[in-house]
Design an enzyme around this catalytic site. Structure first.
Site, PDB file in Angstrom:
ATOM      1  N   HIS A  84       0.801  -1.226   0.000  1.00 10.12           N
ATOM      2  CA  HIS A  84       0.000   0.000   0.000  1.00 10.12           C
ATOM      3  C   HIS A  84       0.837   1.281   0.000  1.00 10.12           C
ATOM      4  O   HIS A  84       0.295   2.367  -0.088  1.00 10.12           O
ATOM      5  CB  HIS A  84      -0.919   0.027   1.229  1.00 10.12           C
TER       6      HIS A  84
HETATM    7  C1  UD1 Z   1      -1.912   4.834   6.678  1.00 10.48           C
HETATM    8  C2  UD1 Z   1      -0.609   5.172   7.397  1.00 10.48           C
HETATM    9  C3  UD1 Z   1       0.436   4.092   7.138  1.00 10.48           C
HETATM   10  C4  UD1 Z   1      -0.102   2.726   7.474  1.00 10.48           C
HETATM   11  C5  UD1 Z   1      -1.384   2.487   6.704  1.00 10.48           C
HETATM   12  C6  UD1 Z   1      -1.981   1.126   7.007  1.00 10.48           C
HETATM   13  C7  UD1 Z   1      -0.110   7.587   7.639  1.00 10.48           C
HETATM   14  C8  UD1 Z   1       0.765   8.671   7.155  1.00 10.48           C
HETATM   15  N1  UD1 Z   1      -0.034   6.428   6.948  1.00 10.48           N
HETATM   16  O1  UD1 Z   1      -1.645   4.911   5.289  1.00 10.48           O
HETATM   17  O2  UD1 Z   1       1.577   4.350   7.936  1.00 10.48           O
HETATM   18  O3  UD1 Z   1       0.871   1.742   7.134  1.00 10.48           O
HETATM   19  O4  UD1 Z   1      -2.316   3.530   7.065  1.00 10.48           O
HETATM   20  O5  UD1 Z   1      -3.206   0.951   6.413  1.00 10.48           O
HETATM   21  O6  UD1 Z   1      -0.829   7.769   8.598  1.00 10.48           O
HETATM   22  N2  UD1 Z   1      -9.203   4.559   2.583  1.00 10.48           N
HETATM   23  C9  UD1 Z   1     -10.439   3.974   2.545  1.00 10.48           C
HETATM   24  N3  UD1 Z   1     -10.992   3.546   3.720  1.00 10.48           N
HETATM   25  C10 UD1 Z   1     -10.360   3.666   4.898  1.00 10.48           C
HETATM   26  C11 UD1 Z   1      -9.097   4.292   4.936  1.00 10.48           C
HETATM   27  C12 UD1 Z   1      -8.535   4.736   3.781  1.00 10.48           C
HETATM   28  O7  UD1 Z   1     -11.032   3.825   1.497  1.00 10.48           O
HETATM   29  O8  UD1 Z   1     -10.922   3.234   5.935  1.00 10.48           O
HETATM   30  C13 UD1 Z   1      -8.593   5.013   1.323  1.00 10.48           C
HETATM   31  C14 UD1 Z   1      -8.880   6.461   0.997  1.00 10.48           C
HETATM   32  O9  UD1 Z   1      -9.023   6.570  -0.372  1.00 10.48           O
HETATM   33  C15 UD1 Z   1      -7.601   7.157   1.423  1.00 10.48           C
HETATM   34  C16 UD1 Z   1      -6.542   6.099   1.131  1.00 10.48           C
HETATM   35  O10 UD1 Z   1      -7.189   4.852   1.381  1.00 10.48           O
HETATM   36  O11 UD1 Z   1      -7.390   8.348   0.761  1.00 10.48           O
HETATM   37  C17 UD1 Z   1      -5.318   6.229   1.985  1.00 10.48           C
HETATM   38  O12 UD1 Z   1      -5.650   6.217   3.376  1.00 10.48           O
HETATM   39  P1  UD1 Z   1      -4.790   7.046   4.451  1.00 10.48           P
HETATM   40  O13 UD1 Z   1      -5.309   6.807   5.797  1.00 10.48           O
HETATM   41  O14 UD1 Z   1      -4.641   8.433   4.002  1.00 10.48           O
HETATM   42  O15 UD1 Z   1      -3.342   6.443   4.361  1.00 10.48           O
HETATM   43  P2  UD1 Z   1      -2.864   4.925   4.214  1.00 10.48           P
HETATM   44  O16 UD1 Z   1      -2.232   4.802   2.885  1.00 10.48           O
HETATM   45  O17 UD1 Z   1      -3.897   3.940   4.631  1.00 10.48           O
END
Ligand code: UD1
Length: 388
Positions: A227
């Site tokens: 990811h």
């Molecule tokens: C975050 C953490 C990372 C961790 C990862 C595990 C930071 C900087 N990064 O990254 O260290 O390894 O989580 O999962 O905090 N999304 C959904 N549903 C959700 C959550 C996210 O659809 O419940 C999608 C959204 O489109 C979002 C994208 O995933 O924009 C990224 O999510 P985000 O929480 O911004 O960062 P992660 O890449 O998950």
């Protein structure tokens, strides 16, 4: 004593579960009672990314949810700080406890210190020295500000000392993730891997074949998670990795991949999704629950991942692991330190070379010092005894 602990994203949940249990045990044993408030920032909000973990790991529902949701880093950190400041003012805690390296960790440690509240960081001292990683920035800020730095290994202590951190702020307590692993391992071992994969499969794929079920039962499968922006945000990089997985790994054995929402979005936008769904032996799943992924790891021939937590779990379980990164903040999990993992970055040549070598390796569990399942108790003691 009043403690607010904070979680925001999936990797935080397995770290907070043992801490909450250790507080309950501390309170049951008498002495100064701890009044605990759990705050969820709401960074991860999908049921499969959040609620499922609270249920599986027996984490009580958060007392307060800040409802921050998705957004850019500045949006997530900024919103979290605005909302968390209100909580700190209202609750007036003695300590704020933050875990890991996500945006919630950084935002809430800054807010705590600006409100003159002591802050403890669980999983302090990890350093990748890669300033393009948002997590590295979160780690540096959090450790600079926290009063009590609770480290998972001695290499992390050395990192902090090198940065000039005073000795009394550093406390080597071990890896709290392993508390959860040890508490949940026997439950995971009883699960049926075929059921996990069958029920987790995303729509649009052929049903599991008898040969694939056999491979799952005989631990002849590759397990994959990915990811990180460095692997999934650029078309060329993501296409190269996925082509390798489809053409070479899936040709050798079934490859089982619970797909992170961020990765699914990127695969769709780069036109890779339909090809992946149609590829034989390339099995795409919804994000899995804790026990299900642990069961698949226990039965994996090889793990391919860019997740720090899976690197650590693979080390303790002994699963040969290719870490799809050029650096790691968790060197203790690498083969040169006795662990099970090797860095392969995102270059297909390097991944291929190490993949072939790794396939010849046996499962070899190792246990770094104090990864003994008892870290949470040491953390509660360190907080209660702070300054005494
Ligand atoms: C975050 C953490 C990372 C961790 C990862 C595990 C930071 C900087 N990064 O990254 O260290 O390894 O989580 O999962 O905090 N999304 C959904 N549903 C959700 C959550 C996210 O659809 O419940 C999608 C959204 O489109 C979002 C994208 O995933 O924009 C990224 O999510 P985000 O929480 O911004 O960062 P992660 O890449 O998950």
């Amino acid at each position: 004593m009043k403690i607010i602990s904070v979680v925001g994203a999936r990797p935080n949940f397995m770290k907070i579960a043992p801490f909450i249990r250790a507080i309950k045990e501390h309170n049951a044993n008498g002495g100064e009672q701890i009044d605990h408030v759990l705050v969820h920032t709401g960074q991860h909000y999908d049921d499969k990314m959040s609620k499922a973990f609270f249920e599986a790991l027996d984490i009580p529902e958060a007392d307060i949810n800040l409802g921050v949701g998705s957004g850019s880093h500045a949006e997530q950190v900024g919103k979290t700080m605005m909302e968390f400041e209100k909580v700190v003012r209202q609750e007036n805690p003695d300590w704020v406890v933050v875990v890991g390296d996500v945006n919630a960790t950084c935002a809430c440690s800054i807010t705590a210190k600006k409100e003159h509240v002591k802050c403890a960081h669980i999983e302090a001292g990890l350093r990748s020295r890669d300033m393009t990683m948002p997590e590295e920035i979160n780690r540096l800020v959090t450790d600079r500000l926290s009063d009590l730095l609770l480290t998972p290994d001695r290499l992390s202590d050395a990192n902090l000392r090198q940065e000039g951190v005073a000795e009394e702020r550093i406390r080597f307590v071990g890896n709290i993730m392993i508390d959860t692993l040890e508490a949940q391992r026997s439950k995971a071992e009883q699960l049926d891997p075929c059921r996990i994969v069958r029920e987790g499969m995303l729509e649009g794929q052929e049903a599991l074949t008898a040969a694939q079920e056999q491979a799952l039962l005989e631990s002849r499968v590759a397990v994959m998670t990915m990811h990180r922006p460095s692997n999934v945000d650029e078309r060329e990089v993501l296409t190269g990795i996925i082509d390798f997985l489809m053409d070479e790994v899936a040709a050798d054995m079934p490859l089982v991949w619970p797909v992170h929402p961020r990765t699914m979005n990127q695969m769709k936008s780069f036109g890779l999704w339909d090809k992946a769904l149609a590829c034989e032996n390339f099995i795409l799943l919804h994000p899995l629950g804790y026990h299900d992924l642990l069961r698949l790891n226990l039965g994996a021939r090889i793990m391919l991942t860019d997740s720090g937590g899976l690197q650590e779990e693979s080390c303790v379980l002994g699963t040969p692991c290719l870490t799809l990164r050029w650096n790691t903040e968790r060197p203790v999990t690498l083969r040169e330190h006795g662990g099970a993992s090797v860095l392969v970055g995102n270059s297909v040549e390097k991944i291929r070379e190490e993949y072939r070598e790794t396939l010849a390796m046996e499962r070899r569990p190792t246990r770094p010092e104090l990864w003994d399942g008892k870290t949470a108790g040491r953390i509660v003691e360190a907080i209660v005894g702070y300054g005494l």
